[in-house]
Design an enzyme around this catalytic site. Structure first.
Site, PDB file in Angstrom:
ATOM      1  N   SER A  63       0.763  -1.292   0.078  1.00  0.00           N
ATOM      2  CA  SER A  63      -0.039  -0.098  -0.058  1.00  0.00           C
ATOM      3  C   SER A  63       0.941   1.346   0.024  1.00  0.00           C
ATOM      4  O   SER A  63       0.177   2.364  -0.090  1.00  0.00           O
ATOM      5  CB  SER A  63      -0.991   0.063   1.111  1.00  0.00           C
ATOM      6  OG  SER A  63      -2.026  -0.880   0.822  1.00  0.00           O
ATOM      7  N   LYS A  66       0.242   4.037  -2.532  1.00  0.00           N
ATOM      8  CA  LYS A  66      -0.721   4.842  -2.456  1.00  0.00           C
ATOM      9  C   LYS A  66      -0.130   6.203  -2.549  1.00  0.00           C
ATOM     10  O   LYS A  66      -0.589   7.573  -2.667  1.00  0.00           O
ATOM     11  CB  LYS A  66      -1.766   4.520  -1.394  1.00  0.00           C
ATOM     12  CG  LYS A  66      -2.492   3.474  -1.888  1.00  0.00           C
ATOM     13  CD  LYS A  66      -3.264   2.812  -0.664  1.00  0.00           C
ATOM     14  CE  LYS A  66      -4.119   1.693  -1.148  1.00  0.00           C
ATOM     15  NZ  LYS A  66      -4.438   0.934   0.193  1.00  0.00           N
ATOM     16  N   SER A 118      -6.111   4.050   3.747  1.00  0.00           N
ATOM     17  CA  SER A 118      -5.572   3.063   2.809  1.00  0.00           C
ATOM     18  C   SER A 118      -6.689   2.401   1.918  1.00  0.00           C
ATOM     19  O   SER A 118      -6.653   1.308   1.563  1.00  0.00           O
ATOM     20  CB  SER A 118      -4.630   1.927   3.407  1.00  0.00           C
ATOM     21  OG  SER A 118      -3.872   1.397   2.556  1.00  0.00           O
ATOM     22  N   LYS A 226       3.163   5.911   5.675  1.00  0.00           N
ATOM     23  CA  LYS A 226       2.282   5.247   5.008  1.00  0.00           C
ATOM     24  C   LYS A 226       2.767   3.827   5.376  1.00  0.00           C
ATOM     25  O   LYS A 226       4.063   3.818   5.108  1.00  0.00           O
ATOM     26  CB  LYS A 226       2.023   5.436   3.594  1.00  0.00           C
ATOM     27  CG  LYS A 226       1.166   4.665   2.812  1.00  0.00           C
ATOM     28  CD  LYS A 226      -0.609   5.044   3.296  1.00  0.00           C
ATOM     29  CE  LYS A 226      -1.378   4.233   2.897  1.00  0.00           C
ATOM     30  NZ  LYS A 226      -1.309   2.846   3.616  1.00  0.00           N
TER      31      LYS A 226
END
Length: 281
Positions: A63, A66, A118, A226
């Site tokens: 993820s 992103k 997310s 993140k």
């Protein structure tokens, strides 16, 4: 507890950088055990690599993809646009912000849901809005990453990071992408948000940043982050922090956990810091 100590590695490195002379060369000369297959610590201002391990080896990012999707959407989209959610976005696997088919959502809100919670569904909705289809988005997205950011070893096959055997990046490229994104005020505002009220068509809640150091006020100086995980990638993490005139970016790929363990010498430095032998004012 040892868990709390190892989560503090970012600030350990900040202390090292600020207080120990010739810190960069000192780090380069250390054989520090890293419980992560790939790692890079980057000076965000100069772009200089402070420490790295396998940072040019391609790996699946999960993820943290992103981050790239978010800055692409901010720069190439119109944040006030109203996006209509498709069935394709509604039915994507993994973490979601529970969008519904035909729900009308501002692009800026989708980017917030993408980064903070997310949301894979938000990622698909963004991609389809910007390029019409996921296939067209992937062409546009990869061209942007290569031509405007300058990555060399990244190819993304989706906007969210769900596993695809061809969806690859490197720690070095992710640090470059993050460094580029940090120059954008809208991105940084979202990147450092710990929680946000979410008023959706069928889901009213407060979304909370999945990056523990961003949402935990104990870690003074954290400016954003993140995290990611799929079975094939292991744990992945991007963290940024500022102390005085120091700005750092750390990226880990395929770690054992979201805690980065740097070895006994660094833990000892952390202990000295916690005991106020070293102080940051």
């Amino acid at each position: 507890m040892i868990k709390n100590k190892i989560k503090s590695v970012f600030f350990i490195l900040l202390v090292w950088t600020i207080f120990i002379p010739n810190s960069i060369s000192a780090l380069e000369n250390q054989d520090l055990p890293l419980y992560s297959e790939s790692f890079i610590l980057l000076d965000a201002q100069s772009g200089q690599t402070i420490y790295e391990k396998n940072s040019q080896v391609q790996m699946p990012p999960a993820s943290i993809t992103k981050i790239a999707t978010a800055i692409y959407a901010i720069e190439k989209g119109h944040l006030e646009d109203i996006v209509t959610v498709s069935e394709n976005a509604r039915n994507v696997d993994g973490t979601r912000v529970y969008l519904e088919v035909d729900e009308q959502v501002p692009l800026i809100k989708l980017i917030q849901g993408l980064v903070i919670n997310s949301g894979n569904d938000a990622g698909v909705a963004i991609a389809e809005h910007l390029s019409g289809t996921i296939d067209e988005f992937i062409i546009d997205f990869n061209s942007y990453l290569k031509e405007e950011i300058g990555v060399q070893h990244t190819i993304f096959k989706n906007p969210h990071g769900l596993y695809d055997p061809e969806h690859m990046t490197t720690a070095e490229d992710m640090a470059k992408i993050t460094r580029y994104a940090m120059k954008n005020e809208t991105f940084m505002e979202i990147f450092q948000t710990s929680e946000l009220a979410w008023d959706g068509q069928t889901w009213d809640t407060t979304i909370v940043n999945h990056h523990e150091m961003v949402r935990d006020k104990e870690y003074e100086g954290i400016s954003g982050g993140k995290n990611g995980f799929v079975q094939e990638s292991g744990f992945t993490l991007v963290t940024t922090a500022n102390r005085e005139k120091i700005s750092l970016i750390a990226v880990t790929l395929n770690a054992m956990s979201h805690c980065l363990i740097m070895g006994s010498k660094i833990l000892k430095l952390n202990w000295l810091w916690q005991m106020n032998i070293l102080k940051i004012t």
